[in-house]
Design an enzyme around this catalytic site. Structure first.
Site, mmCIF file in Angstrom:
data_model
loop_
_atom_site.group_PDB
_atom_site.id
_atom_site.type_symbol
_atom_site.label_atom_id
_atom_site.label_comp_id
_atom_site.label_asym_id
_atom_site.label_seq_id
_atom_site.Cartn_x
_atom_site.Cartn_y
_atom_site.Cartn_z
ATOM 1 N N GLU A 174 0.802 -1.235 0.000
ATOM 2 C CA GLU A 174 0.000 0.000 0.000
ATOM 3 C C GLU A 174 0.835 1.285 0.000
ATOM 4 O O GLU A 174 0.818 2.073 0.950
ATOM 5 C CB GLU A 174 -0.956 -0.007 1.196
ATOM 6 C CG GLU A 174 -1.919 -1.162 1.130
ATOM 7 C CD GLU A 174 -2.975 -1.159 2.225
ATOM 8 O OE1 GLU A 174 -4.051 -1.712 2.021
ATOM 9 O OE2 GLU A 174 -2.714 -0.599 3.307
ATOM 10 N N GLU A 353 -5.298 -8.340 -0.782
ATOM 11 C CA GLU A 353 -5.896 -8.225 0.552
ATOM 12 C C GLU A 353 -7.373 -7.895 0.406
ATOM 13 O O GLU A 353 -7.733 -7.016 -0.392
ATOM 14 C CB GLU A 353 -5.276 -7.083 1.375
ATOM 15 C CG GLU A 353 -3.841 -7.273 1.738
ATOM 16 C CD GLU A 353 -3.310 -6.144 2.630
ATOM 17 O OE1 GLU A 353 -4.064 -5.627 3.476
ATOM 18 O OE2 GLU A 353 -2.139 -5.775 2.445
HETATM 19 C C1 BG6 Z 1 -3.857 -3.203 5.068
HETATM 20 C C2 BG6 Z 1 -2.483 -3.630 5.472
HETATM 21 O O1 BG6 Z 1 -3.874 -1.823 5.114
HETATM 22 O O2 BG6 Z 1 -4.910 -3.525 5.862
HETATM 23 C C3 BG6 Z 1 -2.415 -4.694 6.537
HETATM 24 O O3 BG6 Z 1 -1.723 -4.030 4.377
HETATM 25 C C4 BG6 Z 1 -3.493 -4.439 7.550
HETATM 26 O O4 BG6 Z 1 -1.137 -4.670 7.076
HETATM 27 C C5 BG6 Z 1 -4.833 -4.541 6.848
HETATM 28 O O5 BG6 Z 1 -3.433 -5.267 8.654
HETATM 29 C C6 BG6 Z 1 -6.007 -4.352 7.752
HETATM 30 O O6 BG6 Z 1 -5.864 -3.156 8.463
HETATM 31 P P1 BG6 Z 1 -5.884 -3.085 10.036
HETATM 32 O O7 BG6 Z 1 -5.427 -1.740 10.356
HETATM 33 O O8 BG6 Z 1 -7.292 -3.337 10.418
HETATM 34 O O9 BG6 Z 1 -4.970 -4.161 10.510
#
Ligand code: BG6
Length: 451
Positions: A174, A353
């Site tokens: 990201e 993701e």
């Molecule tokens: C993404 C990241 O932004 O979202 C991850 O690549 C992150 O590292 C995931 O864990 C979910 O976000 P969060 O802040 O809820 O863990």
């Protein structure tokens, strides 16, 4: 569904690995948990650079370092075709001497071999919010051109070592989240009196150059390697039909797309170039040439939520519901994002993701996470519609394969995984792994799609 399609999941070193005593620290190791505050420190670590006593959840993560064999066996049982993980630069180079740490290299050899043994495609992210702390302390991260050189040396070391077994490489997690998290993504701490936007643009320029150098390195070592960079795909809607909201939406979207524009098209779009000039960033001919010649093979994208633009200030989208952590739930936005991205770049897209971060309850040793199944199901349906629309999606990796420390809050109780990990917000717990209902649901889905 195409048999080559990569059904899988993701994790990252800084959130799961631990193995703290055998590596040097990463940027997230020194930031504590904090529901309302952690993200601000990921932008500027403030007092945490002085290491006050406290509980720092990323240091142990979920002890993947010790549990990786057991975890990979569970991923294989689930039927994952691919696993994306990050190599910790801070395990490969403990400091800025140019000698790699053989024990660190060996650890990822073991992880990769274990994945391959189970027919799981390894996908490497070179930095996933887990830059070495020495890069910050000695060089102030990507604000400093020297870090591009150090990065190039680091990636050459790991690509040379793993390229015979790892085909897919992702430079950064990201990259556009650097807009809000300069320290975590850029490795840079803003000094008093500095103009944040100026520093951000300097970091962006260096990161884009570093990305192109990864592409160059990979293709020199093996032209069959495929390189992507991950961007957070967050479509933005205008709140009203007012042209002013639309204009604002366009400006907001450009803050995200400016990175991908350069990495895919090989040149700076006019609106980005204007800003770089405004901030007196030194655009070198030879750098431009490197960026032009070394563009991405695919785009890696994460999708969680959508945003809203309103000239009247931040508002909630009245058409959408939110998660307990106030992230919108918008499966249709996923189809929109995939179409917008493919229309703009015409490059294969790997979803790296997508997932629901929420609280889970253990009942009689089981986790009935039908809400997660429902969320993922709806998103997969929309992705499949995007594929029907003609978008070239080459893989779908959820976040996360198992529960890990959350990035925004550092909480364990904000869970995303198919596998529950018994570690609690106060650091207690046995690290025991328990497959959730969603584990069996994903296992069935992959089996069906692979028929
Ligand atoms: C993404 C990241 O932004 O979202 C991850 O690549 C992150 O590292 C995931 O864990 C979910 O976000 P969060 O802040 O809820 O863990």
């Amino acid at each position: 569904m195409n048999k080559e399609f990569l059904w899988g999941s993701s994790i990252s070193g800084g959130q799961c690995e631990g193995g703290y005593s055998s590596r040097s620290e990463t940027v997230v190791d020194i930031i504590p948990q904090g529901k309302e505050t952690r993200f601000a420190y990921l932008n500027h670590p403030g007092i945490y650079m002085q290491r006050p006593e406290g509980f720092y959840p990323s240091q142990d993560g979920i002890e993947f370092y010790e549990h990786y064999k057991e975890d990979i066996a569970l991923f294989a049982e689930m039927g994952l075709k691919a696993l994306r993980f990050s190599v910790l630069w801070s395990r490969i180079f403990l400091d800025d001497s140019l000698e790699p740490n053989e024990e660190g290299l060996q650890f990822y050899d073991n992880v990769i071999d274990e994945l391959i043994k189970h027919h799981i495609e390894p996908i490497i992210t070179t930095i996933h919010f887990d830059m070495p702390l020495w890069v910050v302390e000695k060089y102030n991260g990507f604000a400093n051109r020297k870090v591009v050189e150090l990065y190039e040396h680091y990636v050459r070391t790991i690509v040379q070592r793993y390229h015979d077994r790892v085909k897919y490489w992702i430079s950064f997690c990201e990259i556009n989240v650097m807009n809000h998290a300069l320290y975590m993504v850029g490795g840079t701490i803003l000094k008093d009196g500095e103009n944040r936007e100026q520093v951000l643009h300097q970091c962006a320029y260096h990161k884009l150059l570093a990305n192109a150098l990864l592409v160059k390195t990979c293709h020199e070592i093996d032209p069959d390697l495929k390189v992507g960079c991950e961007v957070a795909g967050t479509p933005c809607y205008p709140l009203t039909s007012s042209p002013l909201d639309y204009q604002l939406m366009m400006e907001e979207q450009r803050k995200d797309s400016r990175y991908t524009d350069v990495m895919v098209k090989g040149h700076f779009p006019y609106y980005f170039l204007k800003k770089l000039n405004e901030y007196h960033i030194d655009l070198k001919e030879e750098d431009m040439e490197i960026m032009k010649k070394n563009t991405l093979d695919f785009i890696a994208v994460s999708y969680y939520k959508t945003a809203l633009a309103s000239v009247d200030g931040v508002k909630d989208n009245p058409c959408l519901e939110n998660t307990p952590f106030d992230w919108t739930i918008d499966p249709v936005g996923f189809r929109i994002m995939l179409n917008q991205m493919y229309e703009r770049y015409e490059k294969p897209i790997m979803v790296v993701e997508n997932g629901l971060g929420t609280y889970d309850q253990v009942e009689d040793g089981q986790i009935h996470d039908d809400y997660r199944i429902d969320y993922l199901n709806q998103h997969i349906q929309q992705m499949e519609l995007a594929i029907e629309d003609g978008v070239d999606v080459i893989g779908y990796l959820t976040w996360a394969a198992l529960d890990v420390v959350s990035t925004s809050e550092g909480m364990m109780s904000k869970r995303y995984g198919f596998i529950y990990v018994d570690r609690q917000d106060d650091g207690s717990g046995t690290f025991k792994r328990i497959p959730k209902d969603s584990f069996y649901w994903y296992q069935k889905l992959i089996k069906e799609r692979m028929k």
